[in-house]
Design an enzyme around this catalytic site. Structure first.
Site, mmCIF file in Angstrom:
data_model
loop_
_atom_site.group_PDB
_atom_site.id
_atom_site.type_symbol
_atom_site.label_atom_id
_atom_site.label_comp_id
_atom_site.label_asym_id
_atom_site.label_seq_id
_atom_site.Cartn_x
_atom_site.Cartn_y
_atom_site.Cartn_z
ATOM 1 N N VAL A 1 0.605 -1.118 0.038
ATOM 2 C CA VAL A 1 -0.194 -0.029 -0.169
ATOM 3 C C VAL A 1 0.857 1.321 -0.193
ATOM 4 O O VAL A 1 0.362 2.524 -0.044
ATOM 5 C CB VAL A 1 -0.866 -0.119 1.020
ATOM 6 C CG1 VAL A 1 -2.030 -0.973 1.198
ATOM 7 C CG2 VAL A 1 -0.390 -0.049 2.521
ATOM 8 N N HIS B 1 -3.866 -3.851 -2.995
ATOM 9 C CA HIS B 1 -4.788 -3.879 -1.647
ATOM 10 C C HIS B 1 -4.738 -2.377 -1.217
ATOM 11 O O HIS B 1 -4.947 -2.136 -0.269
ATOM 12 C CB HIS B 1 -3.620 -4.468 -0.509
ATOM 13 C CG HIS B 1 -3.602 -5.912 -0.864
ATOM 14 N ND1 HIS B 1 -2.539 -6.657 -0.471
ATOM 15 C CD2 HIS B 1 -4.494 -6.949 -1.605
ATOM 16 C CE1 HIS B 1 -2.754 -7.910 -0.954
ATOM 17 N NE2 HIS B 1 -3.815 -8.183 -1.577
ATOM 18 N N SER C 1 9.613 -19.625 -2.499
ATOM 19 C CA SER C 1 8.563 -20.714 -2.129
ATOM 20 C C SER C 1 8.422 -21.426 -3.182
ATOM 21 O O SER C 1 7.662 -22.264 -3.255
ATOM 22 C CB SER C 1 7.370 -19.798 -1.736
ATOM 23 O OG SER C 1 6.900 -19.054 -2.546
#
Length: 225
Positions: free
Chosen positions: A88, A104, A198
Site C-alpha cells: 500500500v 490492496h 517458495s
C-alpha cells in the site's frame, strides 16, 4: 516492445525501512491485525483503526525508495512495464514507475464511507470528523480482510498479455494475489527474487535467492544487456 509484468510484495519495501504488515507473531505494533484491518474493527473502534494507519502513513513519509524500486524504472527504457503490487506504499511511484496497480489499496489515499468512488490524496493524519463532501466519514483507501480486491480483474488482464513475469519480495502464499501467476501465458519466463523462495527452479522459473536490491539490480542488468 516486449511486455514485462512485475509482482511485488513487502520484501521490496522492507529494505527502505517500511515495516512488513505482520511480524511472525501476527502482530503489527502490538495489534492483532483483526483489530485494525477489518470493516468490523473500523465499525467497533474507528479511532484505533485510524491511529494504526496514521502511524503507518507517518512512517511511510519518512522513508525513500531503494535501489530495487529505482532499477525497475530503468526497465521502461526498453520494455512495456506493468507493476502489480500488494504493497500500500507509494515507493514505486516515487521512484518513477509509470504503471502501478495497487491490489490492496494505497496508504496515501482515503475514501468516503458513503461512496467508494470518492477517493482523495491524503498525507496528514486522518481523524474522526474528517468528512467527504457528502458529510460522511473518510476511511483509509486500503483493502481490509474480508473485503473484495477491486483491482484483481485489471491485474488478470495485465498478466494475460505478459511476455515475462518478475516476482519480488512476496511469498506468493496470500490469495487471491498468489493466484495471479496462473493467468500468465504458459511457458512465460518467470524470475523469482526473494531470500526464501517458495517455488522451485524449473525450465521457465529462474530463482534469485537474495534480497530485492541485489537481485533486482542483477536481473535488470541482464535484461537490459
Amino acid at each position: 516492445m516486449k511486455h514485462i509484468s512485475i509482482l511485488t510484495g513487502a520484501g521490496i519495501s522492507a529494505e527502505s525501512g517500511v515495516k512488513t504488515f505482520r511480524d511472525h507473531d501476527g502482530l503489527w505494533e502490538g495489534h492483532d491485525v483483526m483489530q485494525v484491518a477489518t470493516p468490523q474493527a473500523f465499525e467497533k473502534n474507528p479511532s484505533l483503526v485510524l491511529d494504526f494507519y496514521n502511524k503507518r502513513r507517518q512512517q511511510l513519509l519518512a522513508v525513500q525508495p531503494n535501489l530495487a524500486h529505482q532499477r525497475l524504472v530503468d526497465l521502461e527504457t526498453k520494455f512495456k512495464v506493468d507493476i502489480i503490487t500488494q504493497n500500500v506504499d507509494d515507493l514505486h511511484e516515487r521512484a518513477g514507475s509509470s504503471q502501478v496497480t495497487h491490489l490492496h489499496g494505497e496508504l496515501m489515499k482515503v475514501r468516503s464511507t458513503f461512496d467508494h468512488h470518492l477517493i482523495y490524496n491524503w498525507k496528514k493524519d486522518l481523524n474522526l470528523g474528517d468528512f467527504c463532501e457528502h458529510h460522511h466519514q473518510l476511511r483509509p483507501h486500503v483493502v481490509w480482510f474480508g473485503e473484495a480486491v477491486p483491482m484483481m480483474e485489471k491485474a488478470i488482464d495485465i498478466l494475460k498479455q505478459t511476455d515475462l513475469l518478475i516476482i519480488i519480495g512476496t511469498s506468493m502464499q496470500v490469495y487471491p494475489a498468489a493466484g495471479l501467476i496462473d493467468f500468465a501465458p504458459s511457458s512465460t519466463p518467470i524470475y523469482f527474487i526473494d531470500p526464501n523462495p517458495s517455488i522451485s527452479e524449473s525450465t521457465d522459473v529462474h530463482i534469485y535467492a537474495e534480497k530485492a536490491t541485489t537481485g533486482v539490480d542483477k536481473l535488470v542488468r541482464k535484461l537490459l544487456a
